[in-house]
Design an enzyme around this catalytic site. Sequence first.
Site, PDB file in Angstrom:
ATOM      1  N   LYS A   1       0.831  -1.220   0.000  1.00  0.00           N
ATOM      2  CA  LYS A   1       0.000   0.000   0.000  1.00  0.00           C
ATOM      3  C   LYS A   1       0.861   1.264   0.000  1.00  0.00           C
ATOM      4  O   LYS A   1       0.619   2.186  -0.766  1.00  0.00           O
ATOM      5  CB  LYS A   1      -0.927   0.024   1.235  1.00  0.00           C
ATOM      6  CG  LYS A   1      -1.891  -1.150   1.318  1.00  0.00           C
ATOM      7  CD  LYS A   1      -2.859  -1.009   2.470  1.00  0.00           C
ATOM      8  CE  LYS A   1      -2.241  -1.091   3.861  1.00  0.00           C
ATOM      9  NZ  LYS A   1      -1.669  -2.422   4.195  1.00  0.00           N
TER      10      LYS A   1
ATOM     11  N   ARG B   1      -9.513   0.594   9.199  1.00  0.00           N
ATOM     12  CA  ARG B   1      -9.108  -0.777   9.507  1.00  0.00           C
ATOM     13  C   ARG B   1     -10.133  -1.489  10.371  1.00  0.00           C
ATOM     14  O   ARG B   1      -9.920  -2.662  10.697  1.00  0.00           O
ATOM     15  CB  ARG B   1      -7.783  -0.763  10.257  1.00  0.00           C
ATOM     16  CG  ARG B   1      -6.547  -1.011   9.377  1.00  0.00           C
ATOM     17  CD  ARG B   1      -5.360  -0.821  10.264  1.00  0.00           C
ATOM     18  NE  ARG B   1      -4.190  -1.560   9.937  1.00  0.00           N
ATOM     19  CZ  ARG B   1      -3.083  -1.031   9.401  1.00  0.00           C
ATOM     20  NH1 ARG B   1      -3.064   0.215   9.017  1.00  0.00           N
ATOM     21  NH2 ARG B   1      -2.012  -1.761   9.240  1.00  0.00           N
TER      22      ARG B   1
ATOM     23  N   ARG C   1      11.544  -6.573   4.357  1.00  0.00           N
ATOM     24  CA  ARG C   1      11.455  -5.133   4.618  1.00  0.00           C
ATOM     25  C   ARG C   1      12.072  -4.798   5.961  1.00  0.00           C
ATOM     26  O   ARG C   1      12.708  -3.764   6.121  1.00  0.00           O
ATOM     27  CB  ARG C   1       9.984  -4.687   4.567  1.00  0.00           C
ATOM     28  CG  ARG C   1       9.821  -3.191   4.663  1.00  0.00           C
ATOM     29  CD  ARG C   1       8.397  -2.753   4.375  1.00  0.00           C
ATOM     30  NE  ARG C   1       7.528  -2.890   5.535  1.00  0.00           N
ATOM     31  CZ  ARG C   1       6.217  -2.631   5.518  1.00  0.00           C
ATOM     32  NH1 ARG C   1       5.624  -2.254   4.400  1.00  0.00           N
ATOM     33  NH2 ARG C   1       5.493  -2.757   6.609  1.00  0.00           N
TER      34      ARG C   1
ATOM     35  N   ARG D   1      11.704  -0.692  11.111  1.00  0.00           N
ATOM     36  CA  ARG D   1      10.439  -0.798  11.855  1.00  0.00           C
ATOM     37  C   ARG D   1      10.489  -2.006  12.779  1.00  0.00           C
ATOM     38  O   ARG D   1      10.624  -3.136  12.319  1.00  0.00           O
ATOM     39  CB  ARG D   1       9.260  -0.943  10.886  1.00  0.00           C
ATOM     40  CG  ARG D   1       8.846   0.353  10.260  1.00  0.00           C
ATOM     41  CD  ARG D   1       7.693   0.164   9.293  1.00  0.00           C
ATOM     42  NE  ARG D   1       6.533  -0.506   9.874  1.00  0.00           N
ATOM     43  CZ  ARG D   1       5.343  -0.568   9.275  1.00  0.00           C
ATOM     44  NH1 ARG D   1       5.188  -0.011   8.082  1.00  0.00           N
ATOM     45  NH2 ARG D   1       4.344  -1.188   9.851  1.00  0.00           N
TER      46      ARG D   1
ATOM     47  N   ARG E   1       0.015  -9.169  13.254  1.00  0.00           N
ATOM     48  CA  ARG E   1      -0.576  -8.088  12.446  1.00  0.00           C
ATOM     49  C   ARG E   1      -1.489  -8.666  11.376  1.00  0.00           C
ATOM     50  O   ARG E   1      -2.553  -8.116  11.099  1.00  0.00           O
ATOM     51  CB  ARG E   1       0.536  -7.248  11.795  1.00  0.00           C
ATOM     52  CG  ARG E   1       1.203  -6.316  12.793  1.00  0.00           C
ATOM     53  CD  ARG E   1       2.573  -5.868  12.340  1.00  0.00           C
ATOM     54  NE  ARG E   1       2.572  -5.102  11.118  1.00  0.00           N
ATOM     55  CZ  ARG E   1       3.642  -4.958  10.321  1.00  0.00           C
ATOM     56  NH1 ARG E   1       4.783  -5.556  10.623  1.00  0.00           N
ATOM     57  NH2 ARG E   1       3.565  -4.226   9.247  1.00  0.00           N
TER      58      ARG E   1
HETATM   59  P1  AMP Z   1       0.970   0.287   8.904  1.00  0.00           P
HETATM   60  O1  AMP Z   1       2.064   1.276   8.718  1.00  0.00           O
HETATM   61  O2  AMP Z   1      -0.272   0.653   8.127  1.00  0.00           O
HETATM   62  O3  AMP Z   1       1.425  -1.138   8.656  1.00  0.00           O
HETATM   63  O4  AMP Z   1       0.543   0.352  10.436  1.00  0.00           O
HETATM   64  C1  AMP Z   1       1.456   0.011  11.458  1.00  0.00           C
HETATM   65  C2  AMP Z   1       0.707  -0.109  12.777  1.00  0.00           C
HETATM   66  O5  AMP Z   1       0.113   1.142  13.123  1.00  0.00           O
HETATM   67  C3  AMP Z   1      -0.440  -1.105  12.789  1.00  0.00           C
HETATM   68  O6  AMP Z   1       0.008  -2.430  13.025  1.00  0.00           O
HETATM   69  C4  AMP Z   1      -1.292  -0.560  13.926  1.00  0.00           C
HETATM   70  O7  AMP Z   1      -0.732  -0.882  15.185  1.00  0.00           O
HETATM   71  C5  AMP Z   1      -1.145   0.943  13.745  1.00  0.00           C
HETATM   72  N1  AMP Z   1      -2.205   1.466  12.834  1.00  0.00           N
HETATM   73  C6  AMP Z   1      -2.025   2.029  11.609  1.00  0.00           C
HETATM   74  N2  AMP Z   1      -3.199   2.393  11.070  1.00  0.00           N
HETATM   75  C7  AMP Z   1      -4.158   2.057  11.982  1.00  0.00           C
HETATM   76  C8  AMP Z   1      -5.567   2.148  12.010  1.00  0.00           C
HETATM   77  N3  AMP Z   1      -6.261   2.656  10.977  1.00  0.00           N
HETATM   78  N4  AMP Z   1      -6.212   1.712  13.116  1.00  0.00           N
HETATM   79  C9  AMP Z   1      -5.536   1.207  14.170  1.00  0.00           C
HETATM   80  N5  AMP Z   1      -4.214   1.050  14.189  1.00  0.00           N
HETATM   81  C10 AMP Z   1      -3.506   1.479  13.116  1.00  0.00           C
END
Ligand code: AMP
Length: 191
Positions: free
Chosen positions: A14, A89, A128, A134, A146
């Site tokens: 994404k 989400r 990654r 990260r 996740r």
């Molecule tokens: P991402 O960068 O989208 O993979 O998000 C990394 C982490 O941020 C996720 O595993 C969640 O812990 C948190 N996170 C990101 N977006 C959301 C969301 N819309 N709702 C809740 N937690 C989020």
Amino acid sequence: MTNIVLFGPPGAGKGTQADILKEKYSLVHISTGDVFRYNIKNKTELGDLAKSYMDKGHLVPDNVTINMLKAEVEKNPEANGFIFDGFPRTAAQAEALAFFMGEINSQIDAMVALEVADEVLVCRLLERGKVSGRPDDANENVIRERIAEYYRKTDILKDFYQKKDKYYGVNGVGTIGEITERLSEVIDGLL
Ligand code: AMP
């Protein structure tokens, strides 16, 4: 205004695709994960709270995430449209987003989903993790959590958008260019 939700499990690509598409279509890209990481880096209260969930591979609570997203949208009153990456989400987030876009006389036009098999996701995230810095990419258990969280809370959003005839699934395996082309075909059809 064209507003797109770029959807898919962790590791679907994404962020990579959103970076390309925001330039191509002059959209404002909002990644909730990036906003959380920015807050963690700057040691804000929001960052501390988010970190406690992110480190476990769990979602940050809806109320916190929704308020943050609203604030990000409001920072861009001149936007041509938005590309939402990593939001919504949960069902509550999707409802809140629909309500909020309505308040600014706009709407979500499409959810475009990158479809990738789970084992490919795990491999991609572990790779990654070697370069992203990260912590949630560095540990296979957190990666699997996740993905599990995605199936528990997020996958159902397909239905939410399908019922509104706004769901478009795209094969998320291939070169970056091939995947951009597939996504562009969907977006061009909306314009
Ligand atoms: P991402 O960068 O989208 O993979 O998000 C990394 C982490 O941020 C996720 O595993 C969640 O812990 C948190 N996170 C990101 N977006 C959301 C969301 N819309 N709702 C809740 N937690 C989020």
